[in-house]
Design a protein around this motif. Structure first.
Motif, PDB file in Angstrom:
ATOM      1  N   VAL A  89       0.599  -1.394  -0.505  1.00  0.00           N
ATOM      2  CA  VAL A  89      -0.139   0.266  -0.123  1.00  0.00           C
ATOM      3  C   VAL A  89       1.366   1.354   0.267  1.00  0.00           C
ATOM      4  O   VAL A  89       0.393   2.069  -1.176  1.00  0.00           O
ATOM      5  CB  VAL A  89      -0.812   0.348   1.258  1.00  0.00           C
ATOM      6  N   TYR A 113       3.655   1.410  -1.014  1.00  0.00           N
ATOM      7  CA  TYR A 113       4.719   2.174  -2.262  1.00  0.00           C
ATOM      8  C   TYR A 113       3.786   1.970  -2.915  1.00  0.00           C
ATOM      9  O   TYR A 113       4.420   2.790  -4.045  1.00  0.00           O
ATOM     10  CB  TYR A 113       5.231   0.438  -2.189  1.00  0.00           C
ATOM     11  N   MET A 114       2.620   1.485  -3.215  1.00  0.00           N
ATOM     12  CA  MET A 114       1.813   2.076  -3.882  1.00  0.00           C
ATOM     13  C   MET A 114       1.193   3.910  -3.916  1.00  0.00           C
ATOM     14  O   MET A 114       0.487   4.292  -5.249  1.00  0.00           O
ATOM     15  CB  MET A 114       0.051   1.705  -4.620  1.00  0.00           C
ATOM     16  N   ASN A 115       1.037   3.840  -2.759  1.00  0.00           N
ATOM     17  CA  ASN A 115       1.497   5.092  -2.918  1.00  0.00           C
ATOM     18  C   ASN A 115       1.536   6.255  -3.269  1.00  0.00           C
ATOM     19  O   ASN A 115       1.822   7.122  -3.246  1.00  0.00           O
ATOM     20  CB  ASN A 115       0.114   5.243  -1.186  1.00  0.00           C
ATOM     21  N   CYS A 144       4.346   5.806  -5.944  1.00  0.00           N
ATOM     22  CA  CYS A 144       4.010   5.993  -6.908  1.00  0.00           C
ATOM     23  C   CYS A 144       2.672   6.861  -7.744  1.00  0.00           C
ATOM     24  O   CYS A 144       3.167   7.733  -8.300  1.00  0.00           O
ATOM     25  CB  CYS A 144       3.140   4.217  -8.093  1.00  0.00           C
ATOM     26  N   ALA A 145       1.706   7.096  -6.658  1.00  0.00           N
ATOM     27  CA  ALA A 145       0.009   7.594  -6.803  1.00  0.00           C
ATOM     28  C   ALA A 145       0.700   8.933  -6.546  1.00  0.00           C
ATOM     29  O   ALA A 145       0.521  10.175  -7.599  1.00  0.00           O
ATOM     30  CB  ALA A 145      -1.377   7.163  -6.093  1.00  0.00           C
ATOM     31  N   LEU A 152      -5.358   8.943  -1.972  1.00  0.00           N
ATOM     32  CA  LEU A 152      -4.834   7.323  -1.981  1.00  0.00           C
ATOM     33  C   LEU A 152      -5.200   6.434  -1.161  1.00  0.00           C
ATOM     34  O   LEU A 152      -6.646   6.864  -0.907  1.00  0.00           O
ATOM     35  CB  LEU A 152      -3.187   8.189  -1.177  1.00  0.00           C
ATOM     36  N   LEU A 153      -4.755   5.961  -1.780  1.00  0.00           N
ATOM     37  CA  LEU A 153      -4.884   3.890  -0.988  1.00  0.00           C
ATOM     38  C   LEU A 153      -5.072   4.353   1.168  1.00  0.00           C
ATOM     39  O   LEU A 153      -4.628   5.061   2.227  1.00  0.00           O
ATOM     40  CB  LEU A 153      -4.762   3.259  -1.023  1.00  0.00           C
TER      41      LEU A 153
END
Lengths: 330, 330
Positions: free
Chosen positions: A306, A308-310, A312-313, A321-322
């Motif tokens: 989560v 890491y993806m945030n 990226c976002a 974000l998530l």
């Protein structure tokens, strides 16, 4: 070892004579003769002349019908359901394959299933008929139970072959023709006779455990799906074996009910199975995960994923974000 | 281990936002979001949110196209060839599956192949779309080479998944969704990190020999087809992997040529292979047997088989019997 060399024509003629002698129609006998000799020719002697007596007996005892022809029960432009009228397997197989090829010429693909059929020899024979027409051919059949599914203890699947044949350059071809069991039962019998152990991944004992002792496979155990144990992906072979049941048994009707009957006679799979490792069908592990998600009220993600993806976002300017406020353990 | 619990809606919205932020069309972003969240939901986290950054990068770098829609290049009533226009895999996958379902409603079955496509997530997602329509769904894709064929030493096959989904009673379903490699590369990496050996039948070393050392698999070796070594039926998994290449690569065009190109870059399979155990394609062993028969001028049968069959024939009054005058050895 001495062997007799016999021409195709002689073997074919012989099988035809034997089959018509017991009352098979000439063209039914020819259909059988052709697929058996093709089996021998391709090196699958287990599915050739060697089996002729079984077909002779099937006609003699009336287990297979002599009279009539297969009939189409139901069809669409690209599909059909055929009643094999309990005729010899190759008679039904040829009927279905010819119909599938005709449909493929008309609409691009043909898919034909049959019930009320019998042993049809090598599956590849039918798939290869499409290759002669410059098409890809597929052929499947379910068979009598010899295979123990992953985690199970009873033989509930056949060796259920899959054949796919495709034309290639300059007359070459791709001809996949394989049982979905690790090996044929005959290979285990051969090792037993020699007193040799079998490789891991061929069969299991009566408790469903992989064994290298051919005796235990032959006395209460069974073949395992190709892929071997659960660790080495045997569940994939089991899934493919079930796929063949779906294609041939369930889609067609009768043959699946035979499978069900066999299963019910033993009727102990559920009771015998280890409750910690229940026998699963394709889709069950995913269903369990989805159930878990539903029980939890969401999908559990590792916090690092989560984050890491945030990250990226954030880099690409995305908002919001998530959320990461519901922390669960496990 | 701490995990964040996130709802489907939140994850989908997040992926959509990230994808549109880098320029993907809204409905393309949604297609991707849906298949990735479904991957996570079904427990295949390797094919879910975890991969989002790869898709983001593919759009950012222009590796995947943002504009346009897939187009039908060629079709018959039951089949079609689609140009995916290098769009995101799920956009192409959905387009193809919807078309296949439409064709199946019309003529009984639909078979659609695509070229110019990209990573499409879990294969099962597409097969399951047919189940919603009370149909059997199938989905295949070839992928980048990670798998070393039986007897070979180079990775020339992808993990090439096969998915078949069928509706069952009371909303239940059969959902086969499997790679044709023994396991995913990630599983080997995990064992390597932990310092654990891998089970026999997962991977091979740079010489193509089955190994239990994950390091050797990851440095110059490769995954093996499911089924493991030649002894345990690995050639069957290899055959199925090639079948997927035939269905997806060769039938569709472009992706097969990518496979060919990779293969040609290594260009050493033939030279490296052991001449006593040449790499074979499905149908080759049979071809060799047929060649042998042709060279000999007939099919060699064990004399006992011929005697036994002649005995059967005699009992049912058949004449002439099989000739047994050409005795060959071997």
């Amino acid at each position: 070892m001495s062997r007799c060399l016999i021409s195709h024509v002689e073997v074919k003629g012989f099988i035809e004579r034997c089959m018509t002698a017991v009352g098979a129609k000439q063209h039914h006998a020819r259909s059988l003769a052709e697929v058996l000799v093709e089996g021998d020719h391709r090196g699958h002697y287990s599915h050739g002349l060697n089996r002729m007596d079984m077909y002779v007996k099937d006609i003699q005892t009336g287990i297979c019908a002599k009279d009539g022809e297969p009939v189409v029960e139901k069809e669409s432009a690209a599909t059909a359901l055929v009643d094999g009228r309990n005729l010899l397997g190759p008679v039904v197989g040829n009927f279905c394959m010819n119909l599938a090829i005709k449909k493929a010429k008309d609409v691009g693909i043909g898919w034909v299933v049959a019930h009320n059929s019998n042993h049809y020899g090598i599956a590849g024979y039918y798939a290869m008929q499409a290759v002669k027409e410059n098409m890809i051919g597929m052929s499947f059949t379910n068979t009598s139970p010899l295979v123990v599914p992953t985690r199970a203890k009873e033989c509930t699947l056949g060796t259920n072959p899959i054949s796919v044949a495709a034309p290639a350059k300059d007359g070459d071809s791709f001809v996949l023709d394989m049982a979905t069991s690790a090996v044929a039962l005959g290979k285990v019998e051969l090792h037993e006779r020699r007193g040799d152990p079998i490789p891991e991944g061929w069969g299991c004992d009566p408790l469903g455990k992989i064994t290298t002792d051919p005796k235990r496979v032959l006395t209460g155990g069974g073949l395992v799906p190709f892929g071997g144990s659960e660790d080495t992906g045997g569940y994939k072979g089991y899934g493919l074996g079930m796929m063949v049941e779906v294609f041939c048994g369930i889609l067609a009707g009768a043959q699946y009910s035979k499978y069900i009957r066999t299963w019910k006679v033993t009727d102990r799979v559920a009771n015998l199975a280890d409750l910690d490792t229940p026998v699963l069908a394709a889709g069950d592990p995913e269903r369990m995960n989805m159930k878990k998600c539903e029980d939890m009220g969401g999908i559990p993600y590792h916090i690092n994923v989560v984050k890491y993806m945030n990250e990226c976002a954030r880099k690409i300017g995305v908002n919001p974000l998530l959320p990461c406020d519901k922390i669960v353990s496990g």
